[in-house]
Design an enzyme around this catalytic site. Structure first.
Site, short mmCIF file in Angstrom:
data_model
loop_
_atom_site.label_atom_id
_atom_site.label_comp_id
_atom_site.label_asym_id
_atom_site.label_seq_id
_atom_site.Cartn_x
_atom_site.Cartn_y
_atom_site.Cartn_z
N ASP A 56 0.86 -1.19 0.00
CA ASP A 56 0.00 0.00 0.00
C ASP A 56 0.89 1.24 0.00
OD1 ASP A 56 -2.01 1.82 0.36
OD2 ASP A 56 -2.33 1.34 2.49
N ASN A 96 -0.51 4.59 -0.10
CA ASN A 96 -1.15 5.81 0.44
C ASN A 96 -1.88 5.54 1.75
OD1 ASN A 96 -3.23 4.28 -0.53
ND2 ASN A 96 -4.21 5.92 -1.68
N ASP A 135 -4.29 3.64 2.74
CA ASP A 135 -5.73 3.40 2.89
C ASP A 135 -5.99 1.92 3.18
OD1 ASP A 135 -5.19 2.23 0.46
OD2 ASP A 135 -6.78 3.25 -0.65
N ASP A 137 -1.61 -1.04 -3.99
CA ASP A 137 -1.92 -0.25 -5.17
C ASP A 137 -0.73 -0.20 -6.14
OD1 ASP A 137 -0.16 1.58 -3.84
OD2 ASP A 137 -1.87 2.23 -2.63
N ASP A 157 -3.96 -9.38 -16.43
CA ASP A 157 -4.96 -10.44 -16.29
C ASP A 157 -6.15 -10.05 -17.16
OD1 ASP A 157 -6.46 -12.57 -15.15
OD2 ASP A 157 -5.37 -12.30 -13.27
N ASP A 174 -8.02 -15.42 -17.82
CA ASP A 174 -8.85 -16.00 -16.78
C ASP A 174 -9.83 -17.03 -17.38
OD1 ASP A 174 -9.66 -15.59 -13.88
OD2 ASP A 174 -11.59 -15.20 -14.83
N GLU A 196 -5.73 -19.72 -18.20
CA GLU A 196 -6.13 -20.52 -17.04
C GLU A 196 -7.17 -21.53 -17.52
OE1 GLU A 196 -8.03 -20.04 -12.58
OE2 GLU A 196 -8.88 -18.96 -14.26
N HIS A 215 -3.34 -16.86 -6.34
CA HIS A 215 -4.28 -16.18 -5.45
C HIS A 215 -5.52 -17.01 -5.14
CE1 HIS A 215 -5.72 -15.66 -9.47
NE2 HIS A 215 -6.88 -15.26 -9.01
N ASP A 216 -5.67 -18.17 -5.76
CA ASP A 216 -6.84 -19.03 -5.50
C ASP A 216 -6.48 -20.27 -4.69
OD1 ASP A 216 -8.49 -17.41 -7.10
OD2 ASP A 216 -7.99 -18.54 -8.91
C1 GLC Z 1 -10.38 -17.38 -11.94
C2 GLC Z 1 -9.67 -16.48 -10.98
C3 GLC Z 1 -10.47 -16.39 -9.72
C4 GLC Z 1 -11.83 -15.81 -10.06
C5 GLC Z 1 -12.51 -16.59 -11.17
C6 GLC Z 1 -13.66 -15.83 -11.76
O1 GLC Z 1 -10.43 -18.68 -11.50
O2 GLC Z 1 -8.37 -16.92 -10.77
O3 GLC Z 1 -9.84 -15.63 -8.74
O4 GLC Z 1 -12.64 -15.81 -8.92
O5 GLC Z 1 -11.65 -16.88 -12.23
O6 GLC Z 1 -13.18 -14.76 -12.54
CA CA Z 2 -3.61 2.14 -1.26
#
Ligand code: GLC
Ligand code: CA
Length: 544
Positions: A21, A23, A25, A29, A98, A199, A242, A316-317
């Protein structure tokens, strides 16, 4: 083999909300990413893939886009983005964006128009159906639970969505939709973006009337058209789709060496090893080393010379790899390095997810109020609805939930791990005092420096990109070994998966005239592996 920059590259995934981060908040970012580029340069990565930073109501953390050509104010603005592109250029770090092409946000202008009337020019940008006898058109389900159909009373129709109702699916069978998306992609390419992660690309060609969600009959036709109309215009572009439901056959089309589709795909067989078999309540199943060997080896062998693999443990999943399979926490450092060796020794393009290079772990919040992920919240409600207790639901989310990967990046020992001076949007993992970038950068034996080394090895030795893979010692239930070989060089990778000592037989020639390129212990014995020990041997073949 054709030489593409991404075949010797390592890509780093940034989850912008949780990276840095700038700033205060409480939300990471673009300014924060810029402030940490020196760190990434030190790590030695070639490119960053940034999870969505487009304008979005953030229902699914940015995977619900309301304007593909604007930046969400929580992350900054287009000037910040231009500055990021410039700063990355200076450091030879490429940017991968992405692309969420399967669906948009319900707040997107197209959807707002689409639901005004059946004859609105944008109506057919989405998928609408009448109900059946006052019920949903069919039994298709959304990935995050519930029906895939949402009723719009003003129109008297349902629309189709594979994720939350706030993420209506785009209608790829409409040529206009495809052309709009291609134009948008070209616009980003002109701005200097050098790669894209696509995605859920295997969902775009859905056929809801046939109850087909994944791998629709027209999928590869659409991907080829997409590629021709966009990525193929610039030869340096890297693309990774993906494709959670792809098999080898389809992956060979996606990553065909003629470049007609994409560069590579993320397949999830080694992560899901079961996921789909259960009713989405039980994700991570008990670990089975022989199954892991079989799956990873299959992909290595089948794509050799014909396609290209992506290599990853975390994103991230997914829960964090050092916590994923009930690994013994006593050996966190050893196992983090071992997993890194196992993956980085293979053929493909390795992806590192932020914090993986520090050995960051899963988090265990006790209450659903500390979780932020919509999928986790929905799962919690569903489980309670099915009679599970709160404790059971939380236990599962602690083990499998996506927020495990989304806690703030652990930079240093200061308040909130140096991520923000404000209140973080999601709590940090309390272990940041032991696990953080500042300490690891100072310690030459840290996981961070180990990753640095692996990234360098891939650049120094051609064998990492080119060598042919062959599984060794297949039935061994305690360690995973494989050979990589070309005409002139070979690698031998061996990794223990147990928290005790185990027997191993390393081919004599490697012990005799090989070089130990990497090992997570200072000293090791020829015939025995220590807990989670991993080694990468190298040798020149003409030494024979
Ligand atoms: C992909 C992303 C996931 C998202 C899903 C819907 O699997 O990695 O984070 O929730 O698509 O866009
Ligand atoms: Ca921020």
């Amino acid at each position: 083999m054709e030489k593409k920059w991404w075949k010797t590259a390592v890509i780093y995934q940034i989850y912008p909300k949780s990276f840095q981060d700038s700033n205060n908040d409480g939300i990471g970012d673009i300014g924060g990413i810029i402030n940490r580029l020196d760190y990434l340069e030190e790590l030695g990565i070639d490119a960053i893939w940034i999870s969505p930073i487009y304008k979005s109501p953030q229902v699914d953390s940015g995977y619900d886009i309301s304007d593909y050509q604007d930046i969400d104010p929580i992350f900054g603005n287009m000037e910040d983005m231009d500055r990021l592109i410039e700063e990355c250029n200076k450091r030879n770090i490429r940017i991968i964006m992405d692309l969420v092409l399967n669906h948009s946000s319900d707040q997107h202008r197209w959807f707002q128009e689409a639901k005004k009337s059946k004859d609105n020019p944008y109506h057919d940008y989405y998928i609408w159906r009448d109900g059946k006898e006052g019920e949903v058109p069919n039994e298709m389900m959304a990935y995050f639970g519930g029906s895939a159909w949402e009723w719009v009373p003003e129109l008297g129709q349902y629309y189709f969505h594979q994720f939350t109702p706030e993420q209506p699916d785009l209608n790829w069978h409409n040529e206009k939709v495809r052309q709009e998306l291609y134009q948008m992609i070209c616009w980003w390419m002109d701005k200097g973006i050098q790669g894209f992660r696509l995605d859920v690309i295997d969902l775009i060609a859905k056929e809801p009337d046939l109850c087909i969600a994944e791998n629709g009959p027209k999928l590869h036709e659409y991907v080829r058209e997409l590629s021709r109309s966009t990525f193929q215009k610039k030869p340096e572009i890297v693309t990774v789709g993906e494709a959670g439901n792809t098999g080898v056959e389809s992956a060979l089309l996606f990553s065909a060496q003629d470049g007609s589709e994409l560069s590579m795909v993320f397949q999830f067989e080694h992560m899901d090893m079961a996921h789909k078999k259960e009713n989405q309540i039980n994700w991570v199943l008990p670990f089975d080393l022989l199954e892991l060997k079989e799956i990873l080896s299959k992909w290595q062998v089948e794509l050799y010379g014909k396609g290209w693999n992506s290599l990853f443990w975390d994103n991230h999943d997914q829960p964090r790899i050092v916590s994923r399979w009930d690994n013994d926490p006593t050996y966190r450092e050893e196992s983090a390095k071992m997993y890194a060796m196992l993956l980085h020794g293979m053929q493909g393009t390795p992806f590192i997810y932020q914090g993986e290079e520090l050995g960051m772990t899963n988090v265990a919040f006790d209450s659903i109020t500390d979780y932020r992920d919509i999928a986790a919240k929905n799962l919690y409600d569903r489980m309670l609805g099915r009679g599970y207790t709160k404790e059971e639901a939380i236990e599962l989310i602690q083990k499998d939930g996506r927020d495990n990967a989304r806690t703030p990046m652990q930079w240093d020992k200061s308040l909130h791990a140096g991520f923000t001076k404000g209140t973080p949007w999601i709590k940090e993992n309390p272990n940041y005092e032991e696990i953080n970038a500042e300490d690891e950068r100072k310690d030459p034996n840290s996981i961070f420096h180990f990753y640095r080394k692996l990234i360098q090895l891939r650049k120094e030795y051609a064998i990492f990109a080119d060598g042919k893979y062959c599984l060794q010692d297949k039935e061994n239930k305690e360690s995973f070994s494989y050979l990589r070989s070309s005409d002139t060089e070979e690698l031998y990778v061996v990794c223990s998966f147990v928290n005790g000592c185990s027997k191993v037989s390393i081919p004599e020639r490697f012990l005799k005239d090989g070089v130990l390129l990497a090992c997570n212990y200072e000293e090791s014995l020829p015939e025995q592996l220590q807990p989670y020990e991993g080694r990468i041997y190298y040798r020149k073949k003409n030494a024979e």
